[in-house]
Write a protein that holds these residues in place. Structure first.
Motif, PDB file in Angstrom:
ATOM      1  N   ILE A 153      23.775  36.008  66.345  1.00 59.54           N
ATOM      2  CA  ILE A 153      25.609  36.159  66.948  1.00 59.54           C
ATOM      3  C   ILE A 153      25.960  37.618  65.785  1.00 59.54           C
ATOM      4  CG2 ILE A 153      25.743  34.663  65.137  1.00 59.54           C
ATOM      5  CD1 ILE A 153      28.533  33.515  66.758  1.00 59.54           C
ATOM      6  N   TYR A 213      32.979  37.300  69.007  1.00 57.34           N
ATOM      7  CA  TYR A 213      31.811  37.504  68.724  1.00 57.34           C
ATOM      8  C   TYR A 213      30.542  37.483  70.238  1.00 57.34           C
ATOM      9  CZ  TYR A 213      32.196  33.001  71.059  1.00 57.34           C
ATOM     10  OH  TYR A 213      32.934  31.964  71.577  1.00 57.34           O
ATOM     11  N   TYR A 218      27.494  36.317  71.258  1.00 59.07           N
ATOM     12  CA  TYR A 218      26.661  35.621  70.592  1.00 59.07           C
ATOM     13  C   TYR A 218      25.361  35.660  71.859  1.00 59.07           C
ATOM     14  CZ  TYR A 218      24.242  31.153  70.125  1.00 59.07           C
ATOM     15  OH  TYR A 218      24.063  29.751  69.768  1.00 59.07           O
TER      16      TYR A 218
END
Length: 118
Positions: A6, A110, A112
């Motif tokens: 991540i 983020y 991921y």
């Protein structure tokens, strides 16, 4: 056991035009390749308002944007998939960029598991 990957970008606080980007090493694209990831705002970033850009560069050419997604704090995850067929046969540097939008506070996003799938 493999840990999930991540990236947690935090564009500048105090800068409405703040951004952060990361460049990957050159990668040769083949037919059928797709860029895939999950993106969103971190749960703590209640005022999060970000643009996520998937960009690329061939050699020393211009940086071009393949796709842009707009994310706000909403506790949802967006799965993204971009067909890379137009780049097949090219050696490409990918750039993941995240930019502030309309706010400069609590912008924590983020990426991921950003990856190229064959």
């Amino acid at each position: 056991e493999v840990d999930d990957e991540i990236l947690v970008p935090r564009p500048d606080n105090g800068d409405f035009d703040g951004f952060i980007s990361g460049t990957y090493p050159v990668f040769k694209i083949q037919r059928g390749d797709h860029f895939m990831a999950e993106i969103g705002c971190a749960p703590e970033g209640t005022r999060c308002n970000l643009f996520f850009d998937l960009q690329y560069q061939i050699g020393n050419g211009p940086i071009r944007t393949l796709e842009t997604w707009h994310e706000r704090h909403n506790s949802e995850v967006r799965e993204v998939s971009v067909d890379l067929a137009d780049l097949a046969g090219e050696s490409v540097k990918f750039i993941l960029q995240v930019r502030n939008n309309e706010t400069d506070l609590d912008n924590e996003g983020y990426w991921y598991e950003p990856r190229i799938m064959r």
